[in-house]
Design a protein around this motif. Sequence first.
Motif, PDB file in Angstrom:
ATOM      1  N   HIS A   1      -0.626  -4.228  -0.307  1.00 21.05           N
ATOM      2  CA  HIS A   1      -0.371  -2.944  -0.982  1.00 21.05           C
ATOM      3  C   HIS A   1       1.052  -2.452  -0.682  1.00 21.05           C
ATOM      4  CE1 HIS A   1      -1.264   0.522  -3.284  1.00 21.05           C
ATOM      5  NE2 HIS A   1      -1.031   1.346  -2.290  1.00 21.05           N
TER       6      HIS A   1
ATOM      7  N   LEU B   1       0.752  10.976  -2.574  1.00 20.93           N
ATOM      8  CA  LEU B   1      -0.066  10.061  -1.778  1.00 20.93           C
ATOM      9  C   LEU B   1       0.817   8.990  -1.119  1.00 20.93           C
ATOM     10  CD1 LEU B   1      -2.823   9.129  -0.767  1.00 20.93           C
ATOM     11  CD2 LEU B   1      -3.219   8.016  -2.976  1.00 20.93           C
TER      12      LEU B   1
ATOM     13  N   ILE C   1       1.561   8.216   2.837  1.00 18.25           N
ATOM     14  CA  ILE C   1       1.510   6.873   3.449  1.00 18.25           C
ATOM     15  C   ILE C   1       2.815   6.621   4.212  1.00 18.25           C
ATOM     16  CG2 ILE C   1       1.545   4.394   2.911  1.00 18.25           C
ATOM     17  CD1 ILE C   1      -0.489   4.995   0.658  1.00 18.25           C
TER      18      ILE C   1
ATOM     19  N   ARG D   1      -5.754   6.518   3.147  1.00 16.31           N
ATOM     20  CA  ARG D   1      -4.739   6.682   2.109  1.00 16.31           C
ATOM     21  C   ARG D   1      -4.357   5.357   1.459  1.00 16.31           C
ATOM     22  NH1 ARG D   1      -5.021  10.816   5.100  1.00 16.31           N
ATOM     23  NH2 ARG D   1      -4.381  12.876   4.390  1.00 16.31           N
ATOM     24  N   MET D   2      -4.283   4.307   2.259  1.00 13.46           N
ATOM     25  CA  MET D   2      -3.987   2.987   1.668  1.00 13.46           C
ATOM     26  C   MET D   2      -5.107   2.600   0.694  1.00 13.46           C
ATOM     27  SD  MET D   2      -1.071   1.808   2.829  1.00 13.46           S
ATOM     28  CE  MET D   2      -0.899   0.050   3.076  1.00 13.46           C
ATOM     29  N   SER D   3      -6.360   2.827   1.093  1.00 16.00           N
ATOM     30  CA  SER D   3      -7.491   2.445   0.239  1.00 16.00           C
ATOM     31  C   SER D   3      -7.502   3.251  -1.060  1.00 16.00           C
ATOM     32  CB  SER D   3      -8.808   2.642   0.994  1.00 16.00           C
ATOM     33  OG  SER D   3      -8.854   1.776   2.102  1.00 16.00           O
ATOM     34  N   LEU D   4      -7.281   4.564  -0.930  1.00 14.97           N
ATOM     35  CA  LEU D   4      -7.200   5.420  -2.116  1.00 14.97           C
ATOM     36  C   LEU D   4      -6.115   4.943  -3.067  1.00 14.97           C
ATOM     37  CD1 LEU D   4      -7.393   9.159  -0.997  1.00 14.97           C
ATOM     38  CD2 LEU D   4      -8.629   8.111  -2.907  1.00 14.97           C
ATOM     39  N   ASP D   5      -4.963   4.584  -2.488  1.00 14.68           N
ATOM     40  CA  ASP D   5      -3.820   4.212  -3.319  1.00 14.68           C
ATOM     41  C   ASP D   5      -4.002   2.824  -3.936  1.00 14.68           C
ATOM     42  OD1 ASP D   5      -1.376   5.435  -4.202  1.00 14.68           O
ATOM     43  OD2 ASP D   5      -0.336   3.757  -3.238  1.00 14.68           O
TER      44      ASP D   5
END
Lengths: 258, 258
Positions: free
Chosen positions: A176, A239, A243, B246-250
């Motif tokens: 990501h 967002l 991060i 936040r990584m998962s959401l993004d």
Amino acid sequence: MKIIFIGSGNLATNLAMAFKQLGHDILQVYSRTIESANALAIKLDTAATNDIKEIRNDADLYVFSVTDTALPTLIPQISQGKEDKVFIHTAGSMPLSVFKDQVQNYGVLYPMQTFSKTREVNFRTIPCFIEANNDKAQSVLFSLANELSDKVYLLTSDERKYLHLAAVFACNFANHCYALSADILNRHNIPFEVMLPLIDETALKVHALSPIEAQTGPAVRYDENVMQKHLDLLLENPLVKEIYERMSLDIHRMAQNQ
Amino acid sequence: MKIIFIGSGNLATNLAMAFKQLGHDILQVYSRTIESANALAIKLDTAATNDIKEIRNDADLYVFSVTDTALPTLIPQISQGKEDKVFIHTAGSMPLSVFKDQVQNYGVLYPMQTFSKTREVNFRTIPCFIEANNDKAQSVLFSLANELSDKVYLLTSDERKYLHLAAVFACNFANHCYALSADILNRHNIPFEVMLPLIDETALKVHALSPIEAQTGPAVRYDENVMQKHLDLLLENPLVKEIYERMSLDIHRMAQNQ
């Protein structure tokens, strides 16, 4: 070995192809929809079904490679009449015990890799983590895993759940970071290819240095001037800004605890 | 070419060594402390100083490879009496204009890579981004950069600041994901080496697929069951838990916008 695959996703596809190449006989592919069962069955030159009642009883091994939440409902339905067979699942995050009291011989084969249907991987270098409830299942798993990979480890369910979490960080979250990088470059008409040597060296570096030793950049120096300029460039995406802030804070935390 | 290095950090060390190997004459190394100036000067078999007044006037090129915030104060002090020389800095995040009205011929040479003093890199594959204020500086930079690397690009300061931000994501933040992964493994006595094949494949995969296409794992499927189990394992570290969320959401946001 006669094998039936339950599931036809990325991992099922890669694993079934690898077993077939090793000379195993993939009798059948089951999937919730006949389209996806067919898509994999065609690659394997075998039969497809989306009807649980049609799953054959004469395989030696049933490999469940499905979404975690599907396992507890599928196992009792599919195992009926197959009590003497070996059942395994391939999920890093699910415990061995999901099979408990449902079947006699069961185990887990977790090949720790990122699988996509369109990309063939070399299983020989993939660490495979196995766990079984009895000698019969363990011996089947050891022999299969050793055919696949040079790196086979016994690991308990409890250890595996941490391993799986660690894999999400090292793979999905690292990827990501590449995606966020690609997005920034794309908005400014810079081709993502220019980033590949840096991505490669960053991955290669941790073969020789620990990730903490390998770290560079503004956050490890806690260069607030550079970090503030970066945050200003991220204003349109709150967002991603969050991060950036949290990753930088945590890089700094780790560097200080060194 | 006769070159003086201002700075003795990771990038200065790697760049000075590469210039020396290409046959250039590194006349002197300046650093804020004599210890760090000496550490690099010894590797280059040249002179060290921590006294700005001792910096020689007879070099062709002055390379500033220092913390961003040091540049605006160092440039006017060091450039006195050297107005006809070429001055460059190597910072991705600093504009060309930091030299404006201070010197006549100036530019930027940004080799986009992660540099550590203990690790030698091959400059030939490193993308080098250059920018200059006039033909003289640009011709010096082109010729130097082409000696170093097969990948030399002209890039404006405005584009470079986004490139630098993108590099922080692809390198520093990806590496921090490795560090978080290593930390989880370490707490559970699993050697970090088992993660290397996954790290390598994750990096290699984006040579063939875009990072969004390459993404796998619980967040892209938005498998809340797995994600909740992972968050439960991170309770002791709220900042890492916030990063995970936040990584998962993004990841999910990006997968949906596909």
